[in-house]
Design an enzyme around this catalytic site. Sequence first.
Site: not given
Length: 587
Positions: A259, A451
């Site tokens: 990420k 996420k």
Amino acid sequence: MQFAAFADRAAELEAEPADLETVSLVAALFRAADTDELPVIARFLMGRVFPGWDSRTLDIGPRLCYAALAKAAGTNVTADDVEERLADEGEIGVVAAGLDLGGQQGLAAFAAGGGDAGGDDGPTLAEVDDALREVAAAEGAGSEDTKLATLFGLFSRVSDDEARYLARLVLGEMRLGVGEGTVRDAISEAFEVDAELVADALQVSNDYGLVAEVARDEGEDGLSEMGLTVGRPVQSMLAQAGTVTGALESWEEVAAEIKFDGARVQLHHHPDGIAPPAAGREPTPDDPTVRLYSRNTSEVTDALPEIREFAEERLDAPAILDGEVVAVDDDGGPLPFQEVLRRFRRKHDVDRMREEVELELHAFDCLLDGRAGDGTDGGEGADLLDSPFRERHDHLTDLLPDAASEVLYSDDAGEVEAFEQEALDAGHEGIMLKRPASTYTPGDRGQDWLKRKPDVETLDCVVIGAEWGEGRRANEFGTFLLAVGADEGYETVGKVATGITDERLAELTELLEPHVVSEDGQTVEFRPEVVFEVGYEEIQESPTYGAGYALRFPRFVEVRDDKTPADADTAERVERLAGGVDGEDDA
Ligand code: AMP
């Protein structure tokens, strides 16, 4: 159609609380539209003048709008008066409707430079649309005056009811309660086309007006042929928070990526050039071949010259890529997000800032590959939205090998955790988990992208209460009240509702229902029996809960059926964690 007729419909919509009725009203309005008006109506209802993919904005500051309203209201009203009334009323539409602009119609005809004095029955929809486009186009020296004059011209031709909706449109605050779903269903009802097809067409085109027109003129065939177009950004696909174990449980295999902590960017490339939206013409060799858009689809090309150059050098076929722009230090290590912001929307000193903050593209998805299929832009096979992630990512790696994200495909939690640790060690924020078979759904915050931010800790909490859900969930608990052990009994530390799948919710309800000891409206109390493991991002002091602390972003992880309430965490430990006391172990 007169703008007055549109304003009447808008008032009806606003007064209508029921969704179904709203859909029917909008559908009727769509059907009543003249040939060219339909796209304008669809956009105005959503409070927009331009389609979603078009970066143009009206660029009208509130003061300019107040000044135009004041001028149209007559000599004894000033912009300050308008602002003051707004402070009282709280809503610009109410203020505009109360200014009695209609009384000025003699002046209006004069201001508009035509119309027979006294006989003006207000602007048509098309006139309002044209005038607002003129306002958007005004730039450079004197543009404020031009904008003011144009707005004054409009405001001084309208009645109270028209003024209400015109002022809201000008300030981008339409708020008729007409959302994307309503427009979708209304298009479907008005032109008898499948709502799913309308939804898909809206996703790929990012243009309500166009979709309404295609549905009317070409029906379902036309809608299913709509595809991506280079130069028309779509909404970004979004992510939810999730866990590795949860993802592996539901998908068996995950695609894990770093990420990146930067700013989202959608990169469009076309070797023939991409014309600016306002030009309304075919591209010329002078148009840029790369354009970049932010997460909200505004254009940011000029702020990011090195990303543009990077792509120009490497791409030769039409392409639409999704990725993140990050700032890097001299060794290529990631810098915090704030550094990217110093560059992202910058209009001035771009070259100087380019020296100071170096940017890099990390592309993680490919929405269109012009080399695929029949090779035409947006043509058969080039549009990859419906292809699985794995396939899209292969296109990406092929197109832009030195900027494509690295993907770990794995069915092993340990392997993914090791990948995450590596990402964290390299200074990244965490990892993303994607379902390898998932399609790209623009604008969707679905379950296919997760996420996974590292949890600071998890806590084992006793579930001592809950609230019943609402609507179709009325027979299930929705939110659970969490507590930790205290000197006497238990003290609350927060409520958890996220991280629970529908299926899980049913199981939890079944598990907890036998422990209900009292019920008061929506709220129930449980005998302390069941322990939840709960993840969170941090602990904050809070007067709301008995423990004096609250879990921020609590997330359900698991039922700890191996633990009894006596084994749950304690208020003392919560306090220690909140204070970040050294030596805190993982008891
Ligand atoms: P958040 O902003 O915390 O909701 O996280 C989602 C955002 O992470 C996305 O909108 C992207 O801007 C960003 N992001 C960073 N790396 C990736 C990646 N590999 N895949 C998807 N999104 C990413």
